[in-house]
Design a protein around this motif. Structure first.
Motif, PDB file in Angstrom:
ATOM      1  N   LYS A  40       0.833  -1.203   0.000  1.00 13.65           N
ATOM      2  CA  LYS A  40       0.000   0.000   0.000  1.00 13.65           C
ATOM      3  C   LYS A  40       0.868   1.254   0.000  1.00 13.65           C
ATOM      4  O   LYS A  40       0.537   2.244  -0.653  1.00 13.65           O
ATOM      5  N   ALA A  41       1.980   1.222   0.709  1.00 14.91           N
ATOM      6  CA  ALA A  41       2.893   2.371   0.706  1.00 14.91           C
ATOM      7  C   ALA A  41       3.455   2.585  -0.691  1.00 14.91           C
ATOM      8  O   ALA A  41       3.590   3.717  -1.144  1.00 14.91           O
ATOM      9  N   TRP A  42       3.758   1.494  -1.384  1.00 15.62           N
ATOM     10  CA  TRP A  42       4.261   1.606  -2.745  1.00 15.62           C
ATOM     11  C   TRP A  42       3.206   2.214  -3.653  1.00 15.62           C
ATOM     12  O   TRP A  42       3.513   3.072  -4.490  1.00 15.62           O
ATOM     13  N   VAL A  43       1.968   1.775  -3.481  1.00 17.63           N
ATOM     14  CA  VAL A  43       0.869   2.312  -4.297  1.00 17.63           C
ATOM     15  C   VAL A  43       0.703   3.807  -4.029  1.00 17.63           C
ATOM     16  O   VAL A  43       0.529   4.596  -4.958  1.00 17.63           O
ATOM     17  N   LYS A  44       0.779   4.207  -2.777  1.00 12.39           N
ATOM     18  CA  LYS A  44       0.663   5.632  -2.447  1.00 12.39           C
ATOM     19  C   LYS A  44       1.779   6.438  -3.105  1.00 12.39           C
ATOM     20  O   LYS A  44       1.549   7.531  -3.606  1.00 12.39           O
ATOM     21  N   ALA A  45       2.987   5.902  -3.105  1.00 12.86           N
ATOM     22  CA  ALA A  45       4.105   6.605  -3.738  1.00 12.86           C
ATOM     23  C   ALA A  45       3.885   6.720  -5.243  1.00 12.86           C
ATOM     24  O   ALA A  45       4.146   7.775  -5.833  1.00 12.86           O
ATOM     25  N   GLU A  46       3.391   5.654  -5.854  1.00 10.62           N
ATOM     26  CA  GLU A  46       3.113   5.693  -7.292  1.00 10.62           C
ATOM     27  C   GLU A  46       2.026   6.715  -7.608  1.00 10.62           C
ATOM     28  O   GLU A  46       2.124   7.463  -8.576  1.00 10.62           O
ATOM     29  N   LEU A  47       0.978   6.736  -6.790  1.00 15.67           N
ATOM     30  CA  LEU A  47      -0.099   7.703  -7.017  1.00 15.67           C
ATOM     31  C   LEU A  47       0.394   9.133  -6.861  1.00 15.67           C
ATOM     32  O   LEU A  47      -0.002  10.020  -7.609  1.00 15.67           O
TER      33      LEU A  47
END
Length: 86
Positions: A40-47
């Motif tokens: 989820k942290a990775w997804v937030k960074a991508e977003l």
């Protein structure tokens, strides 16, 4: 959660009186949740990166349209002034 942390967590639960099977299940479940949080942290960074790109694209379009609108307005004013009877 790595195996050392998982083992320590399981032993802590067993020391507190939790049956070994249940302690193992808790440690496995917590490991899966922590892996999910990392993704989820990775997804937030991508977003966040995509949002930055989107802001740049919007700004680029707004500036282009502002220049085009200003050019048309100036052209219209010049045409009106030129063709008005003096």
């Amino acid at each position: 959660m790595n195996s050392v942390e998982s083992t320590k967590y399981r032993k802590t639960l067993e020391t507190a009186g939790v049956p070994p099977e249940q302690a193992t299940a808790h440690a496995d479940a917590l490991g899966e949740v922590l892996e999910s949080l990392a993704s989820k942290a990775w997804v937030k960074a991508e977003l966040a990166q995509q949002l930055g790109d989107l802001k740049f694209d919007m700004l680029k379009w707004m500036i282009s349209l502002f220049i085009a609108q200003t050019s048309l307005t100036i052209g219209a004013v010049i045409a009106i002034v030129r063709y008005l009877p003096h």
